[in-house]
Design a protein around this motif. Structure first.
Motif, PDB file in Angstrom:
ATOM      1  N   LEU A   1       0.928  -1.322  -0.048  1.00 15.15           N
ATOM      2  CA  LEU A   1      -0.055  -0.043  -0.103  1.00 15.15           C
ATOM      3  C   LEU A   1       0.999   1.160   0.163  1.00 15.15           C
ATOM      4  CD1 LEU A   1      -2.203  -2.079   0.718  1.00 15.15           C
ATOM      5  CD2 LEU A   1      -3.135  -0.341   2.239  1.00 15.15           C
ATOM      6  N   GLU A   2       0.855   2.119  -1.046  1.00 10.86           N
ATOM      7  CA  GLU A   2       1.507   3.280  -1.203  1.00 10.86           C
ATOM      8  C   GLU A   2       1.176   4.328  -0.013  1.00 10.86           C
ATOM      9  OE1 GLU A   2       2.005   6.627  -4.423  1.00 10.86           O
ATOM     10  OE2 GLU A   2       1.672   4.552  -5.114  1.00 10.86           O
ATOM     11  N   GLY A   3       2.120   4.985   0.397  1.00  9.42           N
ATOM     12  CA  GLY A   3       2.002   5.775   1.599  1.00  9.42           C
ATOM     13  C   GLY A   3       2.096   5.380   2.979  1.00  9.42           C
ATOM     14  N   TYR A   4       2.342   4.016   3.259  1.00 12.38           N
ATOM     15  CA  TYR A   4       2.201   3.425   4.524  1.00 12.38           C
ATOM     16  C   TYR A   4       3.906   3.093   4.644  1.00 12.38           C
ATOM     17  CZ  TYR A   4       1.651   1.416   8.994  1.00 12.38           C
ATOM     18  OH  TYR A   4       1.825   1.253  10.296  1.00 12.38           O
ATOM     19  N   LYS A   5       4.568   3.540   5.780  1.00 15.92           N
ATOM     20  CA  LYS A   5       5.894   2.989   6.147  1.00 15.92           C
ATOM     21  C   LYS A   5       5.883   3.448   7.648  1.00 15.92           C
ATOM     22  CE  LYS A   5      10.825   3.582   5.098  1.00 15.92           C
ATOM     23  NZ  LYS A   5      11.673   4.049   4.106  1.00 15.92           N
ATOM     24  N   LYS A   6       6.214   2.505   8.510  1.00 15.13           N
ATOM     25  CA  LYS A   6       6.136   3.083   9.791  1.00 15.13           C
ATOM     26  C   LYS A   6       7.524   2.274  10.338  1.00 15.13           C
ATOM     27  CE  LYS A   6       4.564   3.982  13.824  1.00 15.13           C
ATOM     28  NZ  LYS A   6       4.624   5.455  14.284  1.00 15.13           N
ATOM     29  N   GLU A   7       8.123   3.492  11.306  1.00 17.19           N
ATOM     30  CA  GLU A   7       9.505   3.010  11.920  1.00 17.19           C
ATOM     31  C   GLU A   7       9.149   3.068  13.363  1.00 17.19           C
ATOM     32  OE1 GLU A   7      13.385   5.542  12.034  1.00 17.19           O
ATOM     33  OE2 GLU A   7      13.095   4.837  10.188  1.00 17.19           O
ATOM     34  N   MET A   8       9.583   1.995  13.958  1.00 13.78           N
ATOM     35  CA  MET A   8       9.527   1.779  15.642  1.00 13.78           C
ATOM     36  C   MET A   8      10.791   1.732  16.218  1.00 13.78           C
ATOM     37  SD  MET A   8       6.729  -1.595  15.505  1.00 13.78           S
ATOM     38  CE  MET A   8       7.363  -1.931  17.087  1.00 13.78           C
ATOM     39  N   LYS A   9      11.170   2.428  17.091  1.00 11.03           N
ATOM     40  CA  LYS A   9      12.160   2.609  17.890  1.00 11.03           C
ATOM     41  C   LYS A   9      12.120   2.036  19.227  1.00 11.03           C
ATOM     42  CE  LYS A   9      13.901   6.221  15.031  1.00 11.03           C
ATOM     43  NZ  LYS A   9      14.455   7.726  14.983  1.00 11.03           N
ATOM     44  N   TYR A  10      12.783   0.994  19.766  1.00  8.22           N
ATOM     45  CA  TYR A  10      12.693   0.572  21.147  1.00  8.22           C
ATOM     46  C   TYR A  10      14.369  -0.101  21.440  1.00  8.22           C
ATOM     47  CZ  TYR A  10      11.249  -3.568  18.649  1.00  8.22           C
ATOM     48  OH  TYR A  10      11.368  -4.755  17.445  1.00  8.22           O
ATOM     49  N   ASN A  11      14.371  -0.443  22.610  1.00  2.12           N
ATOM     50  CA  ASN A  11      15.521  -1.251  23.086  1.00  2.12           C
ATOM     51  C   ASN A  11      15.310  -2.437  23.162  1.00  2.12           C
ATOM     52  OD1 ASN A  11      17.219   1.239  22.965  1.00  2.12           O
ATOM     53  ND2 ASN A  11      16.329   1.597  24.935  1.00  2.12           N
ATOM     54  N   VAL A  12      16.509  -3.482  22.885  1.00  4.33           N
ATOM     55  CA  VAL A  12      16.369  -4.929  23.327  1.00  4.33           C
ATOM     56  C   VAL A  12      17.664  -5.140  24.017  1.00  4.33           C
ATOM     57  CG1 VAL A  12      16.448  -7.194  22.093  1.00  4.33           C
ATOM     58  CG2 VAL A  12      15.055  -5.323  21.016  1.00  4.33           C
ATOM     59  N   ARG A  13      17.496  -5.597  25.170  1.00  2.00           N
ATOM     60  CA  ARG A  13      18.640  -5.772  26.137  1.00  2.00           C
ATOM     61  C   ARG A  13      19.666  -4.419  26.035  1.00  2.00           C
ATOM     62  NH1 ARG A  13      18.594 -10.161  22.980  1.00  2.00           N
ATOM     63  NH2 ARG A  13      17.227 -11.677  23.488  1.00  2.00           N
ATOM     64  N   ASN A  14      19.138  -3.429  26.201  1.00  2.00           N
ATOM     65  CA  ASN A  14      19.818  -1.915  26.260  1.00  2.00           C
ATOM     66  C   ASN A  14      20.408  -1.618  25.061  1.00  2.00           C
ATOM     67  OD1 ASN A  14      19.192  -1.673  29.221  1.00  2.00           O
ATOM     68  ND2 ASN A  14      20.680  -2.971  29.731  1.00  2.00           N
ATOM     69  N   VAL A  15      20.313  -2.294  23.932  1.00  3.26           N
ATOM     70  CA  VAL A  15      20.586  -1.909  22.459  1.00  3.26           C
ATOM     71  C   VAL A  15      19.618  -1.397  21.724  1.00  3.26           C
ATOM     72  CG1 VAL A  15      21.569  -2.949  20.374  1.00  3.26           C
ATOM     73  CG2 VAL A  15      22.235  -3.804  22.671  1.00  3.26           C
ATOM     74  N   PRO A  16      19.723  -0.278  21.043  1.00  4.70           N
ATOM     75  CA  PRO A  16      18.525   0.338  20.375  1.00  4.70           C
ATOM     76  C   PRO A  16      18.331  -0.485  19.151  1.00  4.70           C
ATOM     77  CG  PRO A  16      20.602   1.822  20.505  1.00  4.70           C
ATOM     78  CD  PRO A  16      20.702   0.524  21.120  1.00  4.70           C
ATOM     79  N   LYS A  17      16.987  -0.458  18.667  1.00  2.00           N
ATOM     80  CA  LYS A  17      16.451  -1.256  17.640  1.00  2.00           C
ATOM     81  C   LYS A  17      15.541  -0.546  17.113  1.00  2.00           C
ATOM     82  CE  LYS A  17      14.819  -5.569  16.163  1.00  2.00           C
ATOM     83  NZ  LYS A  17      14.539  -7.214  16.554  1.00  2.00           N
ATOM     84  N   ILE A  18      15.791  -0.582  15.525  1.00  2.00           N
ATOM     85  CA  ILE A  18      14.652   0.178  14.656  1.00  2.00           C
ATOM     86  C   ILE A  18      14.056  -1.182  13.853  1.00  2.00           C
ATOM     87  CG2 ILE A  18      14.488   1.670  12.710  1.00  2.00           C
ATOM     88  CD1 ILE A  18      16.903   3.179  13.949  1.00  2.00           C
ATOM     89  N   VAL A  19      12.704  -0.926  13.738  1.00  2.00           N
ATOM     90  CA  VAL A  19      12.018  -1.797  13.050  1.00  2.00           C
ATOM     91  C   VAL A  19      11.120  -1.095  11.995  1.00  2.00           C
ATOM     92  CG1 VAL A  19      10.545  -3.879  12.922  1.00  2.00           C
ATOM     93  CG2 VAL A  19      11.888  -3.628  14.643  1.00  2.00           C
ATOM     94  N   ILE A  20      11.140  -1.405  10.795  1.00  2.00           N
ATOM     95  CA  ILE A  20      10.644  -0.671   9.593  1.00  2.00           C
ATOM     96  C   ILE A  20       9.485  -1.582   9.097  1.00  2.00           C
ATOM     97  CG2 ILE A  20      10.361   0.572   7.701  1.00  2.00           C
ATOM     98  CD1 ILE A  20      13.701   1.357   8.279  1.00  2.00           C
ATOM     99  N   TYR A  21       8.200  -1.181   8.985  1.00  2.00           N
ATOM    100  CA  TYR A  21       6.946  -2.067   8.445  1.00  2.00           C
ATOM    101  C   TYR A  21       6.483  -1.339   7.353  1.00  2.00           C
ATOM    102  CZ  TYR A  21       6.888  -5.312  12.386  1.00  2.00           C
ATOM    103  OH  TYR A  21       7.328  -6.383  13.290  1.00  2.00           O
ATOM    104  N   TRP A  22       5.959  -2.066   6.361  1.00  2.00           N
ATOM    105  CA  TRP A  22       5.363  -1.672   5.145  1.00  2.00           C
ATOM    106  C   TRP A  22       4.010  -2.381   5.202  1.00  2.00           C
ATOM    107  CZ3 TRP A  22      10.584  -1.847   5.021  1.00  2.00           C
ATOM    108  CH2 TRP A  22      11.167  -0.661   4.226  1.00  2.00           C
ATOM    109  N   LEU A  23       2.943  -1.955   4.594  1.00  2.00           N
ATOM    110  CA  LEU A  23       1.825  -2.663   4.767  1.00  2.00           C
ATOM    111  C   LEU A  23       1.387  -3.154   3.450  1.00  2.00           C
ATOM    112  CD1 LEU A  23      -0.952  -2.891   6.584  1.00  2.00           C
ATOM    113  CD2 LEU A  23      -1.569  -0.515   5.717  1.00  2.00           C
TER     114      LEU A  23
END
Length: 194
Positions: free
Chosen positions: A117-139
């Motif tokens: 789906l055009e126009g949807y891209k979501k970036e999540m930011k959180y920590n995993v065992r004190n290491v920053p993590k970025i997860v990007i999702y498309w729909l």
């Protein structure tokens, strides 16, 4: 293909280095980290885990928002959490290539099976065992709501769930928010197309 040529010092094993393409020198630990992390122009990105995936949904009925179901996979390791297909970026891959590869590897869905789906891209930011993590999702919407899901060894089961059920299974607030945002995006697109 990446070829490593060792340059070993006679003094001690701790002086070992690895040569990549006969020009750049990397220590082995950094090379291992790069296999799992995306290295960008920002030095902070070297220490950030990066993963990408697709939020897959299907419509049971074309025009009814309540008939939208999301695909969640349950991991076969750790706490057996539920998420859409996703995984770490491999060296040389871009984010969308990762999302497509991981979706095929984890759920058996190829790019011919869905539309992004055009126009949807979501970036999540959180920590995993004190290491920053970025997860990007498309729909992505399935073209055929009955397509077969083929799980990898990384997952033990899957479910198709409406947004409320999916949010109950998703343990993490960030994932719940992303699923609700995706649902709202789908509903808004459906309204536009009426």
């Amino acid at each position: 293909m990446l070829i490593l040529n060792p340059i070993v010092s006679v003094a001690s094993a701790s002086d070992s280095k690895w040569r990549v393409d006969s020009v750049v020198h990397w220590s082995l630990p950094l090379l291992i980290i790069q296999r799992f992390l995306r290295v960008g122009g920002d030095p902070a990105s070297v220490m950030t885990l990066r993963a990408c995936g697709l939020i897959i949904f299907r419509r049971l009925y074309a025009s009814k928002p309540e008939a939208i179901e999301f695909l969640l996979l349950q991991t076969s390791y750790g706490q057996h959490h539920w998420t859409p297909p996703k995984g770490h970026v491999d060296l040389g891959e871009d984010d969308l290539q990762t999302a497509l590869r991981e979706t095929e590897e984890e759920a058996g869905l190829k790019s011919k099976d869905f539309n992004l789906l055009e126009g949807y891209k979501k970036e999540m930011k959180y920590n995993v065992r004190n290491v920053p993590k970025i997860v990007i999702y498309w729909l992505a919407e399935l073209k055929d709501s009955n397509v077969e899901i083929k799980l990898s060894d990384e997952h033990q089961t899957f479910r198709w769930l409406n947004v409320d059920e999916a949010c109950k299974l998703a343990q993490y607030q960030e994932m719940q928010e992303v699923l609700r945002e995706a649902y709202q995006f789908i509903c808004a697109k459906t309204s536009e197309n009426k």
